[in-house]
Scaffold this motif. Sequence first.
Motif, PDB file in Angstrom:
ATOM      1  N   GLY A   1      -7.876 -12.466  -5.182  1.00 59.46           N
ATOM      2  CA  GLY A   1      -8.163 -11.427  -6.162  1.00 59.46           C
ATOM      3  C   GLY A   1      -7.625 -10.049  -5.832  1.00 59.46           C
ATOM      4  N   LEU A   2      -6.749  -9.929  -4.839  1.00 59.68           N
ATOM      5  CA  LEU A   2      -6.198  -8.619  -4.487  1.00 59.68           C
ATOM      6  C   LEU A   2      -5.020  -8.238  -5.382  1.00 59.68           C
ATOM      7  CD1 LEU A   2      -7.753  -9.569  -1.846  1.00 59.68           C
ATOM      8  CD2 LEU A   2      -6.176  -8.089  -0.593  1.00 59.68           C
ATOM      9  N   LEU A   3      -4.278  -9.260  -5.845  1.00 60.08           N
ATOM     10  CA  LEU A   3      -3.049  -9.021  -6.598  1.00 60.08           C
ATOM     11  C   LEU A   3      -2.985  -9.924  -7.825  1.00 60.08           C
ATOM     12  CD1 LEU A   3      -0.487  -9.312  -3.630  1.00 60.08           C
ATOM     13  CD2 LEU A   3      -1.531  -7.192  -4.465  1.00 60.08           C
TER      14      LEU A   3
ATOM     15  N   PRO B   1      -2.194  -0.145 -10.392  1.00 55.65           N
ATOM     16  CA  PRO B   1      -0.800   0.162 -10.027  1.00 55.65           C
ATOM     17  C   PRO B   1       0.065  -1.087 -10.017  1.00 55.65           C
ATOM     18  CG  PRO B   1      -2.262   0.364  -8.120  1.00 55.65           C
ATOM     19  CD  PRO B   1      -3.145   0.171  -9.309  1.00 55.65           C
ATOM     20  N   GLN B   2       1.276  -0.946 -10.521  1.00 58.97           N
ATOM     21  CA  GLN B   2       2.225  -2.049 -10.557  1.00 58.97           C
ATOM     22  C   GLN B   2       3.457  -1.703  -9.741  1.00 58.97           C
ATOM     23  OE1 GLN B   2       2.942  -2.816 -14.743  1.00 58.97           O
ATOM     24  NE2 GLN B   2       1.295  -4.317 -14.826  1.00 58.97           N
ATOM     25  N   ILE B   3       4.013  -2.705  -9.080  1.00 65.77           N
ATOM     26  CA  ILE B   3       5.190  -2.526  -8.240  1.00 65.77           C
ATOM     27  C   ILE B   3       6.285  -3.451  -8.767  1.00 65.77           C
ATOM     28  CG2 ILE B   3       6.110  -2.735  -5.898  1.00 65.77           C
ATOM     29  CD1 ILE B   3       3.116  -2.463  -4.989  1.00 65.77           C
TER      30      ILE B   3
ATOM     31  N   SER C   1      -7.060  -2.130  -4.476  1.00 68.23           N
ATOM     32  CA  SER C   1      -6.336  -1.319  -3.495  1.00 68.23           C
ATOM     33  C   SER C   1      -7.095  -1.185  -2.189  1.00 68.23           C
ATOM     34  CB  SER C   1      -6.061   0.079  -4.079  1.00 68.23           C
ATOM     35  OG  SER C   1      -5.257   0.002  -5.224  1.00 68.23           O
ATOM     36  N   GLU C   2      -8.417  -1.084  -2.264  1.00 69.90           N
ATOM     37  CA  GLU C   2      -9.204  -0.892  -1.046  1.00 69.90           C
ATOM     38  C   GLU C   2      -9.140  -2.111  -0.133  1.00 69.90           C
ATOM     39  OE1 GLU C   2     -13.792   0.231   0.253  1.00 69.90           O
ATOM     40  OE2 GLU C   2     -13.102   0.617  -1.798  1.00 69.90           O
ATOM     41  N   ARG C   3      -9.280  -3.290  -0.703  1.00 71.29           N
ATOM     42  CA  ARG C   3      -9.187  -4.524   0.104  1.00 71.29           C
ATOM     43  C   ARG C   3      -7.769  -4.725   0.631  1.00 71.29           C
ATOM     44  NH1 ARG C   3     -11.143  -9.132  -3.514  1.00 71.29           N
ATOM     45  NH2 ARG C   3     -10.678 -10.425  -1.675  1.00 71.29           N
ATOM     46  N   LEU C   4      -6.771  -4.294  -0.160  1.00 71.30           N
ATOM     47  CA  LEU C   4      -5.395  -4.416   0.310  1.00 71.30           C
ATOM     48  C   LEU C   4      -5.156  -3.522   1.506  1.00 71.30           C
ATOM     49  CD1 LEU C   4      -2.705  -5.858  -0.384  1.00 71.30           C
ATOM     50  CD2 LEU C   4      -2.064  -3.815  -1.669  1.00 71.30           C
ATOM     51  N   ARG C   5      -5.702  -2.297   1.474  1.00 73.30           N
ATOM     52  CA  ARG C   5      -5.604  -1.399   2.641  1.00 73.30           C
ATOM     53  C   ARG C   5      -6.285  -2.015   3.850  1.00 73.30           C
ATOM     54  NH1 ARG C   5      -6.225   2.752  -1.249  1.00 73.30           N
ATOM     55  NH2 ARG C   5      -8.484   2.719  -0.975  1.00 73.30           N
TER      56      ARG C   5
ATOM     57  N   THR D   1       0.832  -1.209   0.000  1.00 72.98           N
ATOM     58  CA  THR D   1       0.000   0.000   0.000  1.00 72.98           C
ATOM     59  C   THR D   1       0.864   1.254   0.000  1.00 72.98           C
ATOM     60  OG1 THR D   1      -1.796  -1.148   1.149  1.00 72.98           O
ATOM     61  CG2 THR D   1      -1.783   1.249   1.276  1.00 72.98           C
ATOM     62  N   THR D   2       1.943   1.243   0.783  1.00 72.78           N
ATOM     63  CA  THR D   2       2.860   2.383   0.840  1.00 72.78           C
ATOM     64  C   THR D   2       3.513   2.621  -0.516  1.00 72.78           C
ATOM     65  OG1 THR D   2       3.329   1.988   3.184  1.00 72.78           O
ATOM     66  CG2 THR D   2       4.934   3.293   1.947  1.00 72.78           C
TER      67      THR D   2
END
Length: 239
Positions: free
Chosen positions: A217-219, A186-188, A231-235, A167-168
């Motif tokens: 299904g988060l990533l 967003p990709q990291i 992103s919302e579920r990841l937060r 998230t950061t």
Amino acid sequence: MTDAAAGHEGAERTWCLAEVDIFCDLSEQEMEAIAAAAPMKTYHAGEIVYSPTQPSEVLFILKKGRIRVFRVSADGRALTTAIVSPGTIFGEMVLLGQHMYDNYAEALDDTVVCVMSRADVNRLLLADARIAARITAILGRRLADLEQRLSDSVFKTVAQRVATTLTTLTSAQPPAGPLRPVGRHPQIALTHEQLAALAGTSRETCTKVLRDYADHGLLRLARGRITVLDSERLRDAAG
């Protein structure tokens, strides 16, 4: 050196500083003076920028890439103290109240920095009230981030720390624009080993957590790249 070559070199130096937050309202002449005192240097992903065995009292201005600042405990465990994004500063600067002598700095990507000596920081940055105030604000935010990381390392589970780190990293990405549409996920760009180091866990445990998040299904996972789908579920998972 020809005039054209000299002009190109000067433009390259100014380019290094052009989008750095602390220089946002400087005149062209002020930018040129700072650029002349801040030569560019490149590091490849995985390279150590500085370490306790090779201390250097310089200020790094990060133009491109990401830097991980971390400490290593006596038993060999690493604690990430900061993830530095483009457009900001890091380094060993006693005169800024920033003590980095127990820390390592590692390039997470291929990185471009501008480097300033203590004397030039004092002459060109701290003497300007605008820049000095912005540096103070950056260091204050970084201290708050460090306190949060220390708290997370004690009170959060590994899964929560992985979600917090992702998230950061996504929140530090540049805002949407013509080259980065709003709808794009967003990709990291990190390996599982790099992410594990940031989250303070083992690569095996990190991979297990990532696969679990992907199954829900988060990533979406690919070699050296993590795409955040929700992103919302990841937060929420970060606690």
